[in-house]
Write a protein that holds these residues in place. Structure first.
Motif, PDB file in Angstrom:
ATOM      1  N   GLU A  29      13.688   1.735  10.079  1.00 11.10           N
ATOM      2  CA  GLU A  29      12.468   1.433  10.255  1.00 11.10           C
ATOM      3  C   GLU A  29      12.306  -0.143  10.314  1.00 11.10           C
ATOM      4  OE1 GLU A  29       9.241   4.468   9.588  1.00 11.10           O
ATOM      5  OE2 GLU A  29      10.070   4.217   8.026  1.00 11.10           O
ATOM      6  N   ILE A  30      11.602  -0.628  11.188  1.00 12.24           N
ATOM      7  CA  ILE A  30      11.186  -2.184  11.197  1.00 12.24           C
ATOM      8  C   ILE A  30       9.994  -2.340  10.228  1.00 12.24           C
ATOM      9  CG2 ILE A  30      10.514  -4.037  12.362  1.00 12.24           C
ATOM     10  CD1 ILE A  30      11.991  -2.891  14.918  1.00 12.24           C
TER      11      ILE A  30
ATOM     12  N   VAL B 182       5.084   7.948  -1.193  1.00 14.28           N
ATOM     13  CA  VAL B 182       5.532   6.972  -0.199  1.00 14.28           C
ATOM     14  C   VAL B 182       6.109   7.616   1.015  1.00 14.28           C
ATOM     15  CG1 VAL B 182       6.887   4.937   0.487  1.00 14.28           C
ATOM     16  CG2 VAL B 182       5.597   5.155  -1.730  1.00 14.28           C
ATOM     17  N   PHE B 183       6.868   8.479   0.806  1.00  9.13           N
ATOM     18  CA  PHE B 183       7.402   9.220   1.876  1.00  9.13           C
ATOM     19  C   PHE B 183       6.533   9.958   2.758  1.00  9.13           C
ATOM     20  CE2 PHE B 183       9.210  12.922   4.027  1.00  9.13           C
ATOM     21  CZ  PHE B 183      10.316  12.273   4.811  1.00  9.13           C
ATOM     22  N   CYS B 184       5.436  10.602   2.055  1.00  9.46           N
ATOM     23  CA  CYS B 184       4.487  11.449   2.746  1.00  9.46           C
ATOM     24  C   CYS B 184       3.420  10.546   3.506  1.00  9.46           C
ATOM     25  CB  CYS B 184       3.555  12.365   1.795  1.00  9.46           C
ATOM     26  SG  CYS B 184       4.614  13.681   0.985  1.00  9.46           S
ATOM     27  N   LEU B 185       2.994   9.326   2.717  1.00  9.55           N
ATOM     28  CA  LEU B 185       2.048   8.643   3.466  1.00  9.55           C
ATOM     29  C   LEU B 185       2.583   8.055   4.668  1.00  9.55           C
ATOM     30  CD1 LEU B 185       0.604   6.612   0.293  1.00  9.55           C
ATOM     31  CD2 LEU B 185      -0.642   8.411   1.818  1.00  9.55           C
ATOM     32  N   ARG B 186       4.153   7.673   4.665  1.00 12.74           N
ATOM     33  CA  ARG B 186       4.706   7.152   5.869  1.00 12.74           C
ATOM     34  C   ARG B 186       4.862   8.101   6.838  1.00 12.74           C
ATOM     35  NH1 ARG B 186       4.830   3.460   9.010  1.00 12.74           N
ATOM     36  NH2 ARG B 186       6.878   2.984  10.296  1.00 12.74           N
ATOM     37  N   HIS B 187       5.523   9.294   6.542  1.00  9.98           N
ATOM     38  CA  HIS B 187       5.886  10.114   7.736  1.00  9.98           C
ATOM     39  C   HIS B 187       5.235  11.200   8.031  1.00  9.98           C
ATOM     40  CE1 HIS B 187       9.715   8.107   8.116  1.00  9.98           C
ATOM     41  NE2 HIS B 187      10.103   8.341   6.850  1.00  9.98           N
ATOM     42  N   ILE B 188       4.161  11.679   7.094  1.00 10.79           N
ATOM     43  CA  ILE B 188       3.378  12.493   7.536  1.00 10.79           C
ATOM     44  C   ILE B 188       1.791  12.042   7.728  1.00 10.79           C
ATOM     45  CG2 ILE B 188       1.973  14.785   6.329  1.00 10.79           C
ATOM     46  CD1 ILE B 188       4.676  15.173   4.754  1.00 10.79           C
ATOM     47  N   GLU B 189       1.277  11.086   6.953  1.00  9.55           N
ATOM     48  CA  GLU B 189       0.012  10.512   7.282  1.00  9.55           C
ATOM     49  C   GLU B 189       0.079   9.396   8.406  1.00  9.55           C
ATOM     50  OE1 GLU B 189      -2.723  11.631   6.613  1.00  9.55           O
ATOM     51  OE2 GLU B 189      -1.766  13.344   5.385  1.00  9.55           O
ATOM     52  N   GLU B 190       1.390   8.918   8.506  1.00 10.61           N
ATOM     53  CA  GLU B 190       1.644   7.778   9.460  1.00 10.61           C
ATOM     54  C   GLU B 190       1.040   6.514   8.902  1.00 10.61           C
ATOM     55  OE1 GLU B 190       1.062   9.439  13.291  1.00 10.61           O
ATOM     56  OE2 GLU B 190       2.967  10.644  13.068  1.00 10.61           O
TER      57      GLU B 190
ATOM     58  N   ILE C 239       1.043  -1.726  -4.252  1.00  5.47           N
ATOM     59  CA  ILE C 239       2.414  -2.319  -4.785  1.00  5.47           C
ATOM     60  C   ILE C 239       2.734  -3.304  -3.711  1.00  5.47           C
ATOM     61  CG2 ILE C 239       3.258  -0.239  -5.979  1.00  5.47           C
ATOM     62  CD1 ILE C 239       4.479   0.780  -3.318  1.00  5.47           C
ATOM     63  N   SER C 240       3.831  -3.756  -3.595  1.00  7.18           N
ATOM     64  CA  SER C 240       4.272  -4.832  -2.394  1.00  7.18           C
ATOM     65  C   SER C 240       4.809  -4.041  -1.236  1.00  7.18           C
ATOM     66  CB  SER C 240       5.114  -5.721  -3.044  1.00  7.18           C
ATOM     67  OG  SER C 240       6.385  -5.268  -3.432  1.00  7.18           O
ATOM     68  N   ASN C 241       4.802  -4.603  -0.301  1.00  5.30           N
ATOM     69  CA  ASN C 241       5.288  -3.958   1.016  1.00  5.30           C
ATOM     70  C   ASN C 241       6.859  -4.140   0.728  1.00  5.30           C
ATOM     71  OD1 ASN C 241       3.108  -4.355   2.420  1.00  5.30           O
ATOM     72  ND2 ASN C 241       3.450  -5.794   3.773  1.00  5.30           N
ATOM     73  N   SER C 242       7.642  -4.893   0.384  1.00  4.81           N
ATOM     74  CA  SER C 242       8.776  -4.502  -0.191  1.00  4.81           C
ATOM     75  C   SER C 242       9.286  -3.528  -0.964  1.00  4.81           C
ATOM     76  CB  SER C 242       9.458  -5.851  -0.424  1.00  4.81           C
ATOM     77  OG  SER C 242       9.078  -6.355  -1.911  1.00  4.81           O
ATOM     78  N   LEU C 243       8.618  -3.215  -1.993  1.00  6.27           N
ATOM     79  CA  LEU C 243       8.518  -2.218  -2.867  1.00  6.27           C
ATOM     80  C   LEU C 243       8.330  -0.708  -2.004  1.00  6.27           C
ATOM     81  CD1 LEU C 243       9.422  -0.813  -5.488  1.00  6.27           C
ATOM     82  CD2 LEU C 243       7.122  -1.099  -5.983  1.00  6.27           C
ATOM     83  N   VAL C 244       7.297  -0.837  -1.052  1.00  5.98           N
ATOM     84  CA  VAL C 244       7.103   0.482  -0.169  1.00  5.98           C
ATOM     85  C   VAL C 244       8.462   0.524   0.668  1.00  5.98           C
ATOM     86  CG1 VAL C 244       5.958   1.043   1.995  1.00  5.98           C
ATOM     87  CG2 VAL C 244       4.656  -0.004   0.134  1.00  5.98           C
ATOM     88  N   GLY C 245       9.093  -0.367   1.089  1.00 11.01           N
ATOM     89  CA  GLY C 245      10.395  -0.119   1.873  1.00 11.01           C
ATOM     90  C   GLY C 245      11.616   0.518   0.873  1.00 11.01           C
ATOM     91  N   VAL C 246      11.778  -0.486  -0.154  1.00 12.25           N
ATOM     92  CA  VAL C 246      12.743   0.161  -1.120  1.00 12.25           C
ATOM     93  C   VAL C 246      12.623   1.754  -1.635  1.00 12.25           C
ATOM     94  CG1 VAL C 246      13.658  -0.340  -3.371  1.00 12.25           C
ATOM     95  CG2 VAL C 246      13.187  -2.186  -1.822  1.00 12.25           C
ATOM     96  N   THR C 247      11.189   1.884  -1.545  1.00  9.14           N
ATOM     97  CA  THR C 247      11.011   3.482  -2.262  1.00  9.14           C
ATOM     98  C   THR C 247      11.201   4.353  -1.216  1.00  9.14           C
ATOM     99  OG1 THR C 247       9.149   2.306  -3.754  1.00  9.14           O
ATOM    100  CG2 THR C 247       8.937   4.721  -3.450  1.00  9.14           C
ATOM    101  N   LEU C 248      10.603   4.021  -0.006  1.00 10.13           N
ATOM    102  CA  LEU C 248      10.917   4.948   1.125  1.00 10.13           C
ATOM    103  C   LEU C 248      12.499   5.082   1.399  1.00 10.13           C
ATOM    104  CD1 LEU C 248       9.558   6.375   3.468  1.00 10.13           C
ATOM    105  CD2 LEU C 248       9.547   4.276   4.868  1.00 10.13           C
ATOM    106  N   HIS C 249      13.098   3.760   1.352  1.00  8.46           N
ATOM    107  CA  HIS C 249      14.633   4.023   1.509  1.00  8.46           C
ATOM    108  C   HIS C 249      15.571   5.069   0.560  1.00  8.46           C
ATOM    109  CE1 HIS C 249      18.680   2.899   2.781  1.00  8.46           C
ATOM    110  NE2 HIS C 249      19.057   2.745   1.675  1.00  8.46           N
ATOM    111  N   ARG C 250      14.882   4.828  -0.777  1.00  7.55           N
ATOM    112  CA  ARG C 250      15.166   5.600  -1.740  1.00  7.55           C
ATOM    113  C   ARG C 250      14.748   6.952  -1.596  1.00  7.55           C
ATOM    114  NH1 ARG C 250      13.464   2.900  -6.279  1.00  7.55           N
ATOM    115  NH2 ARG C 250      11.507   3.803  -6.049  1.00  7.55           N
ATOM    116  N   ALA C 251      13.765   7.295  -1.303  1.00  9.54           N
ATOM    117  CA  ALA C 251      13.231   8.516  -0.930  1.00  9.54           C
ATOM    118  C   ALA C 251      14.001   9.396   0.093  1.00  9.54           C
ATOM    119  CB  ALA C 251      11.716   8.848  -0.750  1.00  9.54           C
ATOM    120  N   GLN C 252      14.247   8.546   1.252  1.00  8.23           N
ATOM    121  CA  GLN C 252      15.137   9.347   2.355  1.00  8.23           C
ATOM    122  C   GLN C 252      16.458   9.395   1.992  1.00  8.23           C
ATOM    123  OE1 GLN C 252      14.055   5.889   5.280  1.00  8.23           O
ATOM    124  NE2 GLN C 252      12.633   7.438   6.333  1.00  8.23           N
ATOM    125  N   GLN C 253      17.014   8.537   1.456  1.00  8.92           N
ATOM    126  CA  GLN C 253      18.731   8.648   0.769  1.00  8.92           C
ATOM    127  C   GLN C 253      18.539  10.108   0.091  1.00  8.92           C
ATOM    128  OE1 GLN C 253      19.705   5.122  -0.921  1.00  8.92           O
ATOM    129  NE2 GLN C 253      21.246   5.015   0.665  1.00  8.92           N
TER     130      GLN C 253
END
Length: 188
Positions: A185-186, A134-142, A154-168
């Motif tokens: 992020e919005i 999730v981190f790579c797809l969001r921040h590297i692949e944009e 997966i759901s959009n909300s799970l993407v957000g939760v997973t991304l937040h967890r990865a960033q932390q």
């Protein structure tokens, strides 16, 4: 689809999307030889897929990017295990370094950036597979949240939760860094 048709389809995919796979791997690994290995690994995996699996893939570029990211993360994990097993850093060819053709006026900055990339790669390898994806797809692949959700099923909300967890987790492992992306992020 029979084996002959599958082989032709994979050859066509390699021609059309080989550079995309290479660049995805290179952005994560920072090493052209390793990125070439990942590119080859991705297309070899396609040969091993059952022929009926090809019909279910709707977006080949996204699918291949995900495969390349996954293979590159696996390679980062292998590097980390090898580095931990062997404390001999004298033959550290696999550490992602800056491109030697780049000439920076400040060699200290270049060394610090190279060290940051190495540290970040090690931290990324410590994430769970899904968090790293999730981190790579969001921040590297944009990719957008929606694109990530569709690609990973997966759901959009799970993407957000997973991304937040990865960033932390990355923030704990690396500290403040240019690699971590926006703190907030919005979604949408």
């Amino acid at each position: 689809m029979n084996n002959k048709n599958q082989n032709a389809a994979i050859a066509k995919l390699a021609d059309e999307h080989g550079r995309l796979v290479f660049h995805t791997a290179y952005r994560l690994l920072g090493n052209s030889h390793s990125a070439e290995d990942v590119t080859q690994e991705v297309f070899i995996k396609l040969f091993k897929k059952p022929t009926n699996a090809f019909d279910s893939i709707k977006n080949w570029p996204a699918y291949l990017r995900t495969m390349a990211s996954s293979a590159a993360i696996d390679q980062l994990r292998r590097r980390q295990r090898l580095a931990e097993e062997s404390m001999d850093y004298s033959t550290n060819d696999e550490v992602p370094l800056l491109d030697k053709t780049q000439h920076n006026a400040d060699p200290y900055r270049e060394i610090a950036l190279s060290r940051d990339i190495e540290h970040f790669s090690s931290a990324l390898a410590e994430l769970t597979a899904q968090d790293a994806h999730v981190f790579c797809l969001r921040h590297i692949e944009e990719f957008s949240y929606q694109e990530i959700a569709e690609q990973l099923g997966i759901s959009n909300s799970l993407v957000g939760v997973t991304l937040h967890r990865a960033q932390q987790k990355l923030s704990q492992l690396v500290g403040e860094s240019q690699f971590l992306g926006a703190g907030y992020e919005i979604t949408g």
